[in-house]
Design a protein around this motif. Sequence first.
Motif, PDB file in Angstrom:
ATOM      1  N   ALA A 387       0.836  -1.202   0.000  1.00  0.00           N
ATOM      2  CA  ALA A 387       0.000   0.000   0.000  1.00  0.00           C
ATOM      3  C   ALA A 387       0.870   1.250   0.000  1.00  0.00           C
ATOM      4  CB  ALA A 387      -0.913  -0.008   1.226  1.00  0.00           C
ATOM      5  N   GLY A 388       0.517   2.211  -0.871  1.00  0.00           N
ATOM      6  CA  GLY A 388       1.200   3.490  -0.913  1.00  0.00           C
ATOM      7  C   GLY A 388       2.536   3.476  -1.622  1.00  0.00           C
ATOM      8  N   LYS A 389       2.947   2.357  -2.176  1.00  0.00           N
ATOM      9  CA  LYS A 389       4.241   2.246  -2.853  1.00  0.00           C
ATOM     10  C   LYS A 389       4.054   2.261  -4.371  1.00  0.00           C
ATOM     11  CE  LYS A 389       6.577   1.787   0.987  1.00  0.00           C
ATOM     12  NZ  LYS A 389       7.539   2.817   1.430  1.00  0.00           N
ATOM     13  N   THR A 390       5.175   2.535  -5.052  1.00  0.00           N
ATOM     14  CA  THR A 390       5.174   2.496  -6.520  1.00  0.00           C
ATOM     15  C   THR A 390       5.912   1.255  -6.977  1.00  0.00           C
ATOM     16  OG1 THR A 390       5.092   4.906  -6.748  1.00  0.00           O
ATOM     17  CG2 THR A 390       5.929   3.652  -8.620  1.00  0.00           C
ATOM     18  N   VAL A 391       5.198   0.427  -7.726  1.00  0.00           N
ATOM     19  CA  VAL A 391       5.762  -0.818  -8.241  1.00  0.00           C
ATOM     20  C   VAL A 391       5.713  -0.765  -9.765  1.00  0.00           C
ATOM     21  CG1 VAL A 391       5.339  -3.288  -8.487  1.00  0.00           C
ATOM     22  CG2 VAL A 391       5.214  -2.236  -6.237  1.00  0.00           C
ATOM     23  N   VAL A 560      10.703   4.284 -14.966  1.00  0.00           N
ATOM     24  CA  VAL A 560      10.365   3.556 -13.728  1.00  0.00           C
ATOM     25  C   VAL A 560      11.589   3.278 -12.865  1.00  0.00           C
ATOM     26  CG1 VAL A 560       8.331   2.476 -14.752  1.00  0.00           C
ATOM     27  CG2 VAL A 560      10.547   1.311 -14.898  1.00  0.00           C
ATOM     28  N   ARG A 561      12.696   3.900 -13.189  1.00  0.00           N
ATOM     29  CA  ARG A 561      13.931   3.567 -12.454  1.00  0.00           C
ATOM     30  C   ARG A 561      13.840   3.943 -10.987  1.00  0.00           C
ATOM     31  NH1 ARG A 561      19.014   6.813 -14.574  1.00  0.00           N
ATOM     32  NH2 ARG A 561      19.867   5.745 -12.739  1.00  0.00           N
ATOM     33  N   ASN A 562      12.949   4.885 -10.627  1.00  0.00           N
ATOM     34  CA  ASN A 562      12.821   5.299  -9.225  1.00  0.00           C
ATOM     35  C   ASN A 562      11.733   4.544  -8.462  1.00  0.00           C
ATOM     36  OD1 ASN A 562      14.872   7.261  -9.481  1.00  0.00           O
ATOM     37  ND2 ASN A 562      13.408   8.711 -10.390  1.00  0.00           N
ATOM     38  N   ALA A 563      11.152   3.510  -9.079  1.00  0.00           N
ATOM     39  CA  ALA A 563      10.101   2.737  -8.419  1.00  0.00           C
ATOM     40  C   ALA A 563      10.657   2.027  -7.184  1.00  0.00           C
ATOM     41  CB  ALA A 563       9.515   1.718  -9.392  1.00  0.00           C
ATOM     42  N   ASP A 564       9.784   1.817  -6.196  1.00  0.00           N
ATOM     43  CA  ASP A 564      10.194   1.125  -4.968  1.00  0.00           C
ATOM     44  C   ASP A 564      10.586  -0.322  -5.248  1.00  0.00           C
ATOM     45  OD1 ASP A 564       9.658   3.273  -3.020  1.00  0.00           O
ATOM     46  OD2 ASP A 564       7.588   3.020  -3.687  1.00  0.00           O
ATOM     47  N   CYS A 565       9.914  -0.919  -6.231  1.00  0.00           N
ATOM     48  CA  CYS A 565      10.243  -2.301  -6.621  1.00  0.00           C
ATOM     49  C   CYS A 565       9.907  -2.477  -8.095  1.00  0.00           C
ATOM     50  CB  CYS A 565       9.476  -3.308  -5.769  1.00  0.00           C
ATOM     51  SG  CYS A 565       9.871  -5.033  -6.142  1.00  0.00           S
ATOM     52  N   GLU A 570       8.572 -12.244 -18.188  1.00  0.00           N
ATOM     53  CA  GLU A 570       8.970 -12.822 -19.470  1.00  0.00           C
ATOM     54  C   GLU A 570       8.074 -14.028 -19.740  1.00  0.00           C
ATOM     55  OE1 GLU A 570      11.427 -12.367 -22.807  1.00  0.00           O
ATOM     56  OE2 GLU A 570      11.380 -11.174 -20.984  1.00  0.00           O
ATOM     57  N   TYR A 571       7.367 -13.975 -20.874  1.00  0.00           N
ATOM     58  CA  TYR A 571       6.453 -15.064 -21.252  1.00  0.00           C
ATOM     59  C   TYR A 571       5.451 -15.395 -20.152  1.00  0.00           C
ATOM     60  CZ  TYR A 571       9.924 -15.672 -24.914  1.00  0.00           C
ATOM     61  OH  TYR A 571      10.795 -15.439 -25.957  1.00  0.00           O
ATOM     62  N   GLY A 572       4.931 -14.346 -19.508  1.00  0.00           N
ATOM     63  CA  GLY A 572       3.882 -14.531 -18.514  1.00  0.00           C
ATOM     64  C   GLY A 572       4.362 -14.964 -17.155  1.00  0.00           C
ATOM     65  N   LYS A 573       5.671 -15.025 -16.957  1.00  0.00           N
ATOM     66  CA  LYS A 573       6.213 -15.462 -15.671  1.00  0.00           C
ATOM     67  C   LYS A 573       7.080 -14.362 -15.067  1.00  0.00           C
ATOM     68  CE  LYS A 573       6.327 -20.361 -16.990  1.00  0.00           C
ATOM     69  NZ  LYS A 573       7.185 -21.551 -17.150  1.00  0.00           N
ATOM     70  N   LEU A 574       7.157 -14.358 -13.739  1.00  0.00           N
ATOM     71  CA  LEU A 574       8.009 -13.413 -13.030  1.00  0.00           C
ATOM     72  C   LEU A 574       9.424 -13.995 -12.997  1.00  0.00           C
ATOM     73  CD1 LEU A 574       8.142 -10.809 -11.342  1.00  0.00           C
ATOM     74  CD2 LEU A 574       7.673 -12.197  -9.324  1.00  0.00           C
ATOM     75  N   VAL A 575      10.374 -13.230 -13.575  1.00  0.00           N
ATOM     76  CA  VAL A 575      11.735 -13.778 -13.666  1.00  0.00           C
ATOM     77  C   VAL A 575      12.736 -13.012 -12.791  1.00  0.00           C
ATOM     78  CG1 VAL A 575      11.440 -14.811 -15.931  1.00  0.00           C
ATOM     79  CG2 VAL A 575      12.116 -12.408 -15.784  1.00  0.00           C
ATOM     80  N   GLU A 576      12.437 -11.723 -12.503  1.00  0.00           N
ATOM     81  CA  GLU A 576      13.332 -10.942 -11.666  1.00  0.00           C
ATOM     82  C   GLU A 576      12.535  -9.916 -10.868  1.00  0.00           C
ATOM     83  OE1 GLU A 576      17.063 -10.875 -14.887  1.00  0.00           O
ATOM     84  OE2 GLU A 576      16.232  -8.994 -14.119  1.00  0.00           O
ATOM     85  N   LYS A 577      13.098  -9.488  -9.733  1.00  0.00           N
ATOM     86  CA  LYS A 577      12.485  -8.389  -8.998  1.00  0.00           C
ATOM     87  C   LYS A 577      13.536  -7.706  -8.131  1.00  0.00           C
ATOM     88  CE  LYS A 577      10.895 -10.798  -4.823  1.00  0.00           C
ATOM     89  NZ  LYS A 577       9.752 -11.040  -3.914  1.00  0.00           N
ATOM     90  N   GLY A 578      13.297  -6.412  -7.859  1.00  0.00           N
ATOM     91  CA  GLY A 578      14.230  -5.640  -7.046  1.00  0.00           C
ATOM     92  C   GLY A 578      14.175  -4.183  -7.445  1.00  0.00           C
ATOM     93  N   THR A 579      15.038  -3.364  -6.859  1.00  0.00           N
ATOM     94  CA  THR A 579      15.127  -1.963  -7.254  1.00  0.00           C
ATOM     95  C   THR A 579      15.950  -1.870  -8.536  1.00  0.00           C
ATOM     96  OG1 THR A 579      17.158  -1.596  -5.993  1.00  0.00           O
ATOM     97  CG2 THR A 579      15.048  -1.239  -4.843  1.00  0.00           C
ATOM     98  N   HIS A 580      15.974  -0.685  -9.102  1.00  0.00           N
ATOM     99  CA  HIS A 580      16.730  -0.487 -10.347  1.00  0.00           C
ATOM    100  C   HIS A 580      18.201  -0.879 -10.143  1.00  0.00           C
ATOM    101  CE1 HIS A 580      18.281   1.458 -13.969  1.00  0.00           C
ATOM    102  NE2 HIS A 580      19.154   2.110 -13.188  1.00  0.00           N
TER     103      HIS A 580
END
Length: 605
Positions: A387-391, A560-565, A570-580
């Motif tokens: 809540a309240g974050k930018t993703v 989106v480089r300043n997003a919190d996360c 890729e092909y409908g799957k989550l492959v990576e996550k994190g800050t820029h």
Amino acid sequence: MGLVSKQKYSKRNHRPYPLYRLLEYTRQYRGQIWLASLYSVLNKVFDLAPPALIGIAVDVVVNQQDSIIARWGVQDVYAQFIVLSILTVILWIFESLFEYAHSRQWRNLAQTIQHDLRLDTYQHLQELELAYFEERSTGGLMSILSDDINQLERFLDIGANDLIQVTTTVVVIAGAFFIMAPSVAWMAMLPMPFILWGSVAFQRLLAPRYADVREKVGFLNSRLSNNLSGMLTIKSFVAEDYEAQRVQEESHAYRQSNRKAIALSAAFVPLIRMIILAGFIALLLYGGLAAVQGTITVGTYSVLVFLIQRLLWPLTRLGETFDQYQRAMASTSRVMNLLDTPVAIHTGNVSLRVEKVRGEIELHHVTFAYNNGHDPVIENLSLSVPAGKTVAIVGSTGSGKSTLVKLLLRLYEVQSGSITLDGIELRDLRFDDLRRAIGLVSQDVFLFHGTVAENIAYGSFDATPAEIVHAATIAEAHEFIMQLPQDYDTIVGERGQKLSGGQRQRIAIARAVLKNPPILILDEATSAVDNETEAAIQRSLEKITMNRTTIAIAHRLSTVRNADCIYVMEYGKLVEKGTHEQLVAQQGIYASLWRVQSGLTVASG
């Protein structure tokens, strides 16, 4: 017809007969239909009275003091004609009054049914899932909402009254014949079974032909709607002749379909006339002989001759009436089939006040495929939006980013897994509450034909002018709006075609600002604008995303480089996550995309 009544209707089983389905739909208008039918019957009864007066007039001339009127106590011949004249005036007045009454009643009823049916059909369309519209042409749906419903209105205007009056004519005149001259009545009735049989046979033969006509006009309208929307593309590719040829082909197919129906319907009247001729000649001959022999009076014979014309010749109009009827029933089938289309995605029953929404979104093992196919666009996807974050959600084209937006708005339903908002399943929430809580700024901005102010206030219809200006100022749109010919009252044109892409985008952002949702979704909001406009949009987005849950779908990573996360799909799957910074350091897919977009790959080469 009210929406509730329509919903009850649409749940019923499919009915094979369009007329039956139409009668079920118009059940709530039954009182008005009975009244209109009564006016039609009374109008025809008074319309059929003049031949009886002619017979009485002949009786006065032939029998004078022994005439029918003389039996009423009026012996003087002149006085008898005065009585006859008064009766004629009375009958004509009543006939005219009921002519006005039935015409007004049927026409108003036709307009009411047309109005309600169009609204019910449109409201039902709005309830259907997005996939329904993506699989069908706008022109075809427009053909149903406009042309088919208008066709039904034209039949109710005239055709329904014609059928009632023809039936009344048959009943009244047949009764008069059997009362006045039962020995020759059968001659007048002889053609009736053949006429009725022919009418039913023609109806069955015409039905599929007019169904084909309605289908062809749908194709034609679809082509025209498509071409009008794509006029810029047509002109830029010098495809005017090509498109004119395609419209000609669709129009020719429509004309040929109509010709097949006309070839059959046009044959109805000549055939019926031949049958009618047999009945008329029989009565003329045998009735005349009966009058000469004294079996029936001259006055009665006169009435019979006039009445059989009033009975038989109007039957020739059955061809035109049945033509209208078949066209109307073909249209009714298309409209009712649309009303019968089941709603695939239903609203929930949990209410959620927008001001209470925190904006925490969770996706748990979500899988989705279009048309319930075997190739998922999104597969076993789990992610969290605090809540309240930018993703930000990034990825190559076709990775499922925009599909995710449609799932969050419940424009589509997930096949498996779940999506929650503040811990509540989306499928349990009311559509209105869910969608009021989300503001969408898409790359494909849709502006309605109207003023700039009306488009900014779309969805926030009670906004004041000051609030509209404030929202435009935050979106950095106020300055360019004030330079327009009528500033906020400037007409933007259909789809906002009078404005540039960047101007449309900023108006869309102002619309979202005015809505003030707790959740903001930016779907490639800056993908189609120049660098200067992008910078202006980015400044406005920084203001409106503060203290608000924001999901930014992006292809351009710099936005989106300043997003919190940042989530990488890729092909409908989550492959990576994190800050820029974390993702660049991982040297994975995101880092590769970043190097390409920032020019580092070229520089290193």
